[in-house]
Design a protein around this motif. Sequence first.
Motif, PDB file in Angstrom:
ATOM      1  N   ILE A 100      -3.705   8.752  -2.356  1.00 41.98           N
ATOM      2  CA  ILE A 100      -3.536   8.020  -1.094  1.00 41.98           C
ATOM      3  C   ILE A 100      -2.605   6.813  -1.273  1.00 41.98           C
ATOM      4  O   ILE A 100      -2.030   6.315  -0.310  1.00 41.98           O
ATOM      5  CB  ILE A 100      -4.908   7.597  -0.506  1.00 41.98           C
ATOM      6  N   VAL A 101      -2.419   6.344  -2.518  1.00 44.00           N
ATOM      7  CA  VAL A 101      -1.479   5.237  -2.753  1.00 44.00           C
ATOM      8  C   VAL A 101      -0.206   5.725  -3.448  1.00 44.00           C
ATOM      9  O   VAL A 101       0.567   4.932  -3.978  1.00 44.00           O
ATOM     10  CB  VAL A 101      -2.125   4.073  -3.543  1.00 44.00           C
ATOM     11  N   ILE A 102      -0.003   7.055  -3.439  1.00 44.91           N
ATOM     12  CA  ILE A 102       1.217   7.633  -4.030  1.00 44.91           C
ATOM     13  C   ILE A 102       2.022   8.402  -2.990  1.00 44.91           C
ATOM     14  O   ILE A 102       3.181   8.100  -2.721  1.00 44.91           O
ATOM     15  CB  ILE A 102       0.872   8.602  -5.188  1.00 44.91           C
ATOM     16  N   SER A 112      -2.210   5.788   4.910  1.00 48.07           N
ATOM     17  CA  SER A 112      -2.258   4.627   4.022  1.00 48.07           C
ATOM     18  C   SER A 112      -3.704   4.336   3.643  1.00 48.07           C
ATOM     19  O   SER A 112      -4.628   4.650   4.407  1.00 48.07           O
ATOM     20  CB  SER A 112      -1.666   3.410   4.739  1.00 48.07           C
ATOM     21  N   TYR A 113      -3.883   3.728   2.479  1.00 48.94           N
ATOM     22  CA  TYR A 113      -5.235   3.336   2.049  1.00 48.94           C
ATOM     23  C   TYR A 113      -5.823   2.309   3.017  1.00 48.94           C
ATOM     24  O   TYR A 113      -7.040   2.110   3.072  1.00 48.94           O
ATOM     25  CB  TYR A 113      -5.200   2.763   0.628  1.00 48.94           C
ATOM     26  N   ALA A 302      -9.136  -4.030  -3.588  1.00 52.67           N
ATOM     27  CA  ALA A 302      -8.138  -4.793  -4.357  1.00 52.67           C
ATOM     28  C   ALA A 302      -7.416  -3.903  -5.368  1.00 52.67           C
ATOM     29  O   ALA A 302      -6.205  -4.017  -5.570  1.00 52.67           O
ATOM     30  CB  ALA A 302      -8.814  -5.967  -5.066  1.00 52.67           C
ATOM     31  N   GLY A 303      -8.167  -2.991  -6.001  1.00 53.65           N
ATOM     32  CA  GLY A 303      -7.572  -2.053  -6.954  1.00 53.65           C
ATOM     33  C   GLY A 303      -6.592  -1.116  -6.274  1.00 53.65           C
ATOM     34  O   GLY A 303      -5.517  -0.814  -6.814  1.00 53.65           O
ATOM     35  N   MET A 304      -6.951  -0.656  -5.071  1.00 53.73           N
ATOM     36  CA  MET A 304      -6.052   0.223  -4.315  1.00 53.73           C
ATOM     37  C   MET A 304      -4.763  -0.505  -3.947  1.00 53.73           C
ATOM     38  O   MET A 304      -3.675   0.062  -4.041  1.00 53.73           O
ATOM     39  CB  MET A 304      -6.747   0.740  -3.049  1.00 53.73           C
ATOM     40  N   ASP A 307      -2.634  -0.757  -7.149  1.00 51.38           N
ATOM     41  CA  ASP A 307      -2.048   0.539  -7.506  1.00 51.38           C
ATOM     42  C   ASP A 307      -0.982   0.969  -6.511  1.00 51.38           C
ATOM     43  O   ASP A 307      -0.014   1.629  -6.878  1.00 51.38           O
ATOM     44  CB  ASP A 307      -3.141   1.607  -7.591  1.00 51.38           C
ATOM     45  N   ASN A 308      -1.175   0.614  -5.251  1.00 53.36           N
ATOM     46  CA  ASN A 308      -0.188   0.945  -4.226  1.00 53.36           C
ATOM     47  C   ASN A 308       1.179   0.369  -4.592  1.00 53.36           C
ATOM     48  O   ASN A 308       2.209   1.039  -4.476  1.00 53.36           O
ATOM     49  CB  ASN A 308      -0.652   0.396  -2.867  1.00 53.36           C
ATOM     50  N   GLU A 309       1.181  -0.859  -5.098  1.00 54.56           N
ATOM     51  CA  GLU A 309       2.443  -1.494  -5.515  1.00 54.56           C
ATOM     52  C   GLU A 309       3.020  -0.835  -6.770  1.00 54.56           C
ATOM     53  O   GLU A 309       4.216  -0.573  -6.856  1.00 54.56           O
ATOM     54  CB  GLU A 309       2.216  -2.994  -5.774  1.00 54.56           C
ATOM     55  N   VAL A 310       2.144  -0.559  -7.749  1.00 57.11           N
ATOM     56  CA  VAL A 310       2.571   0.062  -9.016  1.00 57.11           C
ATOM     57  C   VAL A 310       3.214   1.420  -8.758  1.00 57.11           C
ATOM     58  O   VAL A 310       4.311   1.719  -9.245  1.00 57.11           O
ATOM     59  CB  VAL A 310       1.371   0.220  -9.985  1.00 57.11           C
ATOM     60  N   PHE A 311       2.541   2.258  -7.959  1.00 58.67           N
ATOM     61  CA  PHE A 311       3.044   3.608  -7.715  1.00 58.67           C
ATOM     62  C   PHE A 311       4.281   3.599  -6.821  1.00 58.67           C
ATOM     63  O   PHE A 311       5.166   4.436  -6.984  1.00 58.67           O
ATOM     64  CB  PHE A 311       1.939   4.498  -7.142  1.00 58.67           C
TER      65      PHE A 311
END
Length: 322
Positions: A100-102, A112-113, A302-304, A307-311
């Motif tokens: 969902i964050v990729i 979107s998450y 917060a983790g999502m 990860d959304n930014e990282v991916f």
Amino acid sequence: MHHPVIRRRTLVAALAGGAVPAALFAQAGYPNRAIELIVPAGAGGGTDVLARAFAEAAKKHLPQPVTVVNRPGASGMIGHGELINAKPDGYKLAIVFAEIVIVPHLGLSKLSYEDFTPIARLNADPAAITVRADAPWNTIEEFLAASRARPGEIKMGNSGPGSIWHLAHAALEDKVGVKYNPIPFSGAAPAVLALMGGHVDAVAVSPGEVATHVAGGKLKTLAVMADQRLKGFDRVPTLKERGIDLAIGTWRGLAAPKGTPPEVIAVLVEATRKSADEAVLKEALDRLSMGQSYAEAETFRAGMKRDNEVFKQLVTKLGIKG
């Protein structure tokens, strides 16, 4: 009609009591019928196992059953989309996962998450490089040496274009300068079956997806993409131990549609917290070497976001298209 402030105070007081009190169910009027739990993946994979174990564990903590419905396809977006479009009444929930964050960054989906309400994270797993037991490579170094010698030839199965396990092997390519031939499947379970059948050479799915076959001597895992070695895979090195600074993986958790009433969410949060501690759920995760990683809604959210930014950066950098 209850005054909302009084009702909220009653809920807070009820939650502070620890157990899921009858008063809390009565207050919310929920649930008074079965709850449908969407699994955006096929039967037999880690997400499915988690969902079914959760449904079993929740029997003790909800007055109505949780029924599991598989909605595989489109790297999880069919199931995630069904959740986002569901009536926000608490009777349709889903196990949500890292895609969902990729996938939205691939231009394949507008989901979107932020379109759903997280309840709790239940699990987190790293990617792992796994090959057949009779493959000519016995170490990650041998596998990477072969990858360098045969750019674009080694077939790497994944769980769909832009899935977390696609990004895992793409990130490895980027980090060590190799190139694979990506072969997409509708989930990790069919990718693993293809590996066993000799249709692909390797997969970068989670240890949990291959654990039974590794234990049965059909497959071997060469490395995990985690910060430390995993329970049940103690002999398998991390990439970091081998001088490759890469850790990537998935997570799975419970979510409701956006706009679900707070009193319904309160019932679900409390029941999920208790269900996560049940032996039936812990044992199911342990059996498949899946990581137990419970986190409350805000930590999960917060983790999502992180990860959304990282991916997003990884997809852009690697030019991955769906």
